[in-house]
Write a protein that holds these residues in place. Structure first.
Motif, PDB file in Angstrom:
ATOM      1  N   ALA A   1       0.820  -1.209   0.000  1.00 41.57           N
ATOM      2  CA  ALA A   1       0.000   0.000   0.000  1.00 41.57           C
ATOM      3  C   ALA A   1       0.851   1.255   0.000  1.00 41.57           C
ATOM      4  CB  ALA A   1      -0.931   0.008   1.227  1.00 41.57           C
ATOM      5  N   ASN A   2       2.085   1.169   0.524  1.00 39.91           N
ATOM      6  CA  ASN A   2       2.973   2.324   0.551  1.00 39.91           C
ATOM      7  C   ASN A   2       4.205   2.104  -0.313  1.00 39.91           C
ATOM      8  OD1 ASN A   2       3.552   4.956   1.430  1.00 39.91           O
ATOM      9  ND2 ASN A   2       4.918   4.214   3.034  1.00 39.91           N
ATOM     10  N   LEU A   3       4.141   1.143  -1.200  1.00 44.77           N
ATOM     11  CA  LEU A   3       5.225   0.899  -2.140  1.00 44.77           C
ATOM     12  C   LEU A   3       4.769   1.091  -3.575  1.00 44.77           C
ATOM     13  CD1 LEU A   3       8.227  -0.096  -2.163  1.00 44.77           C
ATOM     14  CD2 LEU A   3       7.325  -2.396  -2.547  1.00 44.77           C
ATOM     15  N   LEU A   4       3.567   0.599  -3.883  1.00 48.42           N
ATOM     16  CA  LEU A   4       3.088   0.623  -5.262  1.00 48.42           C
ATOM     17  C   LEU A   4       2.525   1.961  -5.730  1.00 48.42           C
ATOM     18  CD1 LEU A   4       1.381  -2.896  -5.445  1.00 48.42           C
ATOM     19  CD2 LEU A   4       3.701  -2.237  -6.114  1.00 48.42           C
ATOM     20  N   PRO A   5       1.846   2.765  -4.890  1.00 46.81           N
ATOM     21  CA  PRO A   5       1.232   3.987  -5.418  1.00 46.81           C
ATOM     22  C   PRO A   5       2.210   4.995  -6.015  1.00 46.81           C
ATOM     23  CG  PRO A   5       0.282   3.447  -3.288  1.00 46.81           C
ATOM     24  CD  PRO A   5       1.465   2.549  -3.481  1.00 46.81           C
ATOM     25  N   TRP A   6       3.488   4.904  -5.645  1.00 42.34           N
ATOM     26  CA  TRP A   6       4.453   5.908  -6.087  1.00 42.34           C
ATOM     27  C   TRP A   6       5.122   5.547  -7.395  1.00 42.34           C
ATOM     28  CZ3 TRP A   6       3.134   9.276  -2.570  1.00 42.34           C
ATOM     29  CH2 TRP A   6       2.715   8.805  -1.316  1.00 42.34           C
ATOM     30  N   ARG A   7       4.813   4.392  -7.947  1.00 42.07           N
ATOM     31  CA  ARG A   7       5.489   3.930  -9.161  1.00 42.07           C
ATOM     32  C   ARG A   7       5.251   4.837 -10.356  1.00 42.07           C
ATOM     33  NH1 ARG A   7       7.059  -1.575  -9.176  1.00 42.07           N
ATOM     34  NH2 ARG A   7       6.631  -1.728 -11.403  1.00 42.07           N
ATOM     35  N   ALA A   8       4.102   5.490 -10.397  1.00 40.84           N
ATOM     36  CA  ALA A   8       3.778   6.337 -11.551  1.00 40.84           C
ATOM     37  C   ALA A   8       4.559   7.647 -11.527  1.00 40.84           C
ATOM     38  CB  ALA A   8       2.278   6.627 -11.583  1.00 40.84           C
ATOM     39  N   GLY A   9       5.052   8.057 -10.363  1.00 44.22           N
ATOM     40  CA  GLY A   9       5.803   9.296 -10.255  1.00 44.22           C
ATOM     41  C   GLY A   9       7.287   9.024 -10.144  1.00 44.22           C
ATOM     42  N   GLY A  10       8.002   9.978  -9.584  1.00 44.92           N
ATOM     43  CA  GLY A  10       9.440   9.827  -9.397  1.00 44.92           C
ATOM     44  C   GLY A  10       9.714   9.112  -8.089  1.00 44.92           C
ATOM     45  N   ARG A  11       9.704   7.769  -8.105  1.00 42.86           N
ATOM     46  CA  ARG A  11       9.899   6.988  -6.886  1.00 42.86           C
ATOM     47  C   ARG A  11      11.343   6.527  -6.786  1.00 42.86           C
ATOM     48  NH1 ARG A  11       7.767   0.890  -5.981  1.00 42.86           N
ATOM     49  NH2 ARG A  11       9.432   0.602  -7.502  1.00 42.86           N
ATOM     50  N   ARG A  12      11.940   6.776  -5.620  1.00 37.16           N
ATOM     51  CA  ARG A  12      13.294   6.296  -5.350  1.00 37.16           C
ATOM     52  C   ARG A  12      13.251   5.412  -4.110  1.00 37.16           C
ATOM     53  NH1 ARG A  12      14.912  12.273  -5.399  1.00 37.16           N
ATOM     54  NH2 ARG A  12      16.447  11.702  -3.812  1.00 37.16           N
ATOM     55  N   VAL A  13      13.609   4.160  -4.279  1.00 37.91           N
ATOM     56  CA  VAL A  13      13.528   3.192  -3.194  1.00 37.91           C
ATOM     57  C   VAL A  13      14.890   3.059  -2.519  1.00 37.91           C
ATOM     58  CG1 VAL A  13      13.005   0.820  -2.553  1.00 37.91           C
ATOM     59  CG2 VAL A  13      11.693   1.938  -4.369  1.00 37.91           C
ATOM     60  N   VAL A  14      14.904   3.192  -1.208  1.00 33.99           N
ATOM     61  CA  VAL A  14      16.109   3.011  -0.403  1.00 33.99           C
ATOM     62  C   VAL A  14      15.994   1.696   0.353  1.00 33.99           C
ATOM     63  CG1 VAL A  14      17.430   3.886   1.574  1.00 33.99           C
ATOM     64  CG2 VAL A  14      16.557   5.484  -0.166  1.00 33.99           C
ATOM     65  N   VAL A  15      17.000   0.861   0.226  1.00 30.59           N
ATOM     66  CA  VAL A  15      17.019  -0.413   0.948  1.00 30.59           C
ATOM     67  C   VAL A  15      17.441  -0.147   2.388  1.00 30.59           C
ATOM     68  CG1 VAL A  15      18.047  -2.713   1.082  1.00 30.59           C
ATOM     69  CG2 VAL A  15      17.540  -1.689  -1.152  1.00 30.59           C
ATOM     70  N   ALA A  16      16.592  -0.536   3.325  1.00 32.64           N
ATOM     71  CA  ALA A  16      16.897  -0.333   4.734  1.00 32.64           C
ATOM     72  C   ALA A  16      18.129  -1.137   5.119  1.00 32.64           C
ATOM     73  CB  ALA A  16      15.709  -0.736   5.599  1.00 32.64           C
TER      74      ALA A  16
END
Length: 446
Positions: A142-157
């Motif tokens: 729910a807090n990972l997929l909605p940002w895919r359409a925009g500029g999403r940058r994922v940081v690995v904890a």
């Protein structure tokens, strides 16, 4: 299943797990609608249901169910009706909005937008963010997929919170972002993140902080104003109000500038065939007839949690969480999944994986033979689970305000018995997972 004579097997032969004998034995803190529910088990007979799947959906508080029955006769359309029921329904919704704002410590100019659930709330926010979003890999979908359409940058904890804050700091310094979005507490491990420190970090780089509080809010009090959180999303169904509503609470400017979440009546000032003037404020994103019952239920649930008291809720859950984790530590062939090495604050959520055997089969047998509800899988947090776990799936037990020491003890004893001896009945694996080969349990009349 693991079939070794072990501490687990010895525990199974006692009426109470040995590691728990000297611990406090709290009962339920709150009365839920499923209190005393008896469920059938394979081979005949009824047992008291043990619900250790509240992280997925929590039963309604009895006070919430009673409130819904009380308000239903007055149900009517909101904001435009002139009849008495309509006026009272409108007042009910707006009073609920104020209750939510108070409960989460909203600022005076924050908006409370009612949604279907946390997923809906975060999708609404994703359409409003004017720039890149930084997100951790430990998030629920729910807090990972909605940002895919925009500029999403994922940081690995990283293995520790301290190291994770450092890499987030570096990422935000490397390239500015509009939003940092994180879970308040992991739905896999129950580990609570330091949202106040994350807010300070985000603000230092000119970003805002959004928190997925689906797991956190039912267990801990959170304040936007005190912590610096800019946006908070949560679901009623995880907070003892399972009537199909949630909320997004936070700063108005982005939401006022965003496209209406749904195009429809109630969200507009005026409409012509070639032009629409959208409203500002919460109404902009609440088109159509709202879920009045769900909204009323959320407000009543939050008020009831306040009545129970923060200290009482915290003490109840900590005692049961310690009891659960101590009992799991006594099991052989079981590993409790952790995301961080330096987190001491955890909700009543524990996910285990097995050295051998299927957690899916184990979960099915717990339900069918022992009347204990748990969950097996990757818990809609696939990237995080795959990083921190060594097996394909885990088994999660989750506690709530209606949980008791007896619930924990029954789970630990049944787990020990199944690990030592395996299920007493035959099971098959189909498209929907493991199920009894012959299921003789009667179904409810409905």
């Amino acid at each position: 299943m693991i079939a070794t004579e072990s501490t687990a097997a010895r525990i199974a032969r006692t009426s109470e797990p040995t590691a728990m004998m000297d611990a406090p034995a709290p009962g339920p803190l709150a009365r839920l609608v499923d209190a005393g529910l008896e469920v059938p088990v394979l081979g005949g007979g009824l047992v008291r249901h043990v619900n250790l799947d509240t992280a997925a959906s929590a039963p309604a508080l009895a006070a919430v169910a009673a409130h819904v029955v009380e308000v239903l006769p007055y149900y009517a359309s909101v904001h435009r009706g002139t009849g008495y029921p309509s006026q009272q329904t409108t007042a009910l919704v707006e009073a609920a909005r104020a209750t939510v704002a108070r409960h989460v410590g909203a600022r005076d100019d924050d908006l409370v937008v009612f949604t279907r659930n946390t997923t809906d709330a975060l999708n609404l926010l994703a359409a409003a963010v004017p720039g890149d979003t930084v997100v951790l890999d430990l998030e629920h979908h729910a807090n990972l997929l909605p940002w895919r359409a925009g500029g999403r940058r994922v940081v690995v904890a990283r293995p520790t919170i301290a190291e994770t804050l450092e890499v987030l700091d570096a990422e935000l310094a490397r390239c500015p972002a509009a939003l940092l979005t994180v879970t308040g507490a992991s739905n896999v491990t129950g580990e609570v993140l330091p949202v106040d420190r994350l807010a300070t970090l985000a603000h230092a780089h000119g970003a805002r902080l959004a928190v997925d509080a689906a797991q956190l809010l039912p267990h801990r009090r959170v304040s936007l104003e005190a912590s610096g959180i800019d946006y908070l999303a949560f679901s009623g169904h995880k907070a003892y109000a399972p009537f199909g509503a949630g909320a997004l609470v936070g700063r108005a400017d982005w939401l006022d500038a965003a496209p209406a979440h749904l195009a429809g009546g109630g969200a507009v000032e005026s409409v012509s065939l070639d032009r629409v003037a959208w409203k500002q404020g919460a109404a902009r994103h609440e088109a159509g007839t709202p879920n009045v019952v769900g909204i009323a239920a959320i407000a009543r649930a939050l008020s009831e949690l306040e009545r129970l008291g923060d200290a009482a809720r915290d003490g109840h859950e900590r005692a049961l969480t310690e009891r659960l984790n101590s009992g799991l530590a006594a099991q052989r062939g079981v590993r409790v999944v952790r995301g961080f090495d330096d987190v001491d604050d955890r909700l009543g959520i524990a996910t285990i994986e097995l050295e051998r055997g299927s957690v899916g089969l184990l979960a099915a047998a717990l339900g069918a033979e022992h009347g204990i509800s748990v969950r097996a899988g990757r818990f809609c947090a696939h990237p995080f689970f795959e990083r921190v776990a060594s097996r394909a799936n885990g088994l999660r037990a989750s506690l709530g305000a209606g949980s008791s020491a007896d619930d924990v003890d029954r789970f630990l004893a049944a787990l020990s018995r199944l690990l030592a001896d395996g299920p007493a009945h035959a099971y098959d694996r189909g498209p929907e997972g493991w199920h009894p080969l012959v299921d003789d349990r009667p179904r409810p009349v409905f």
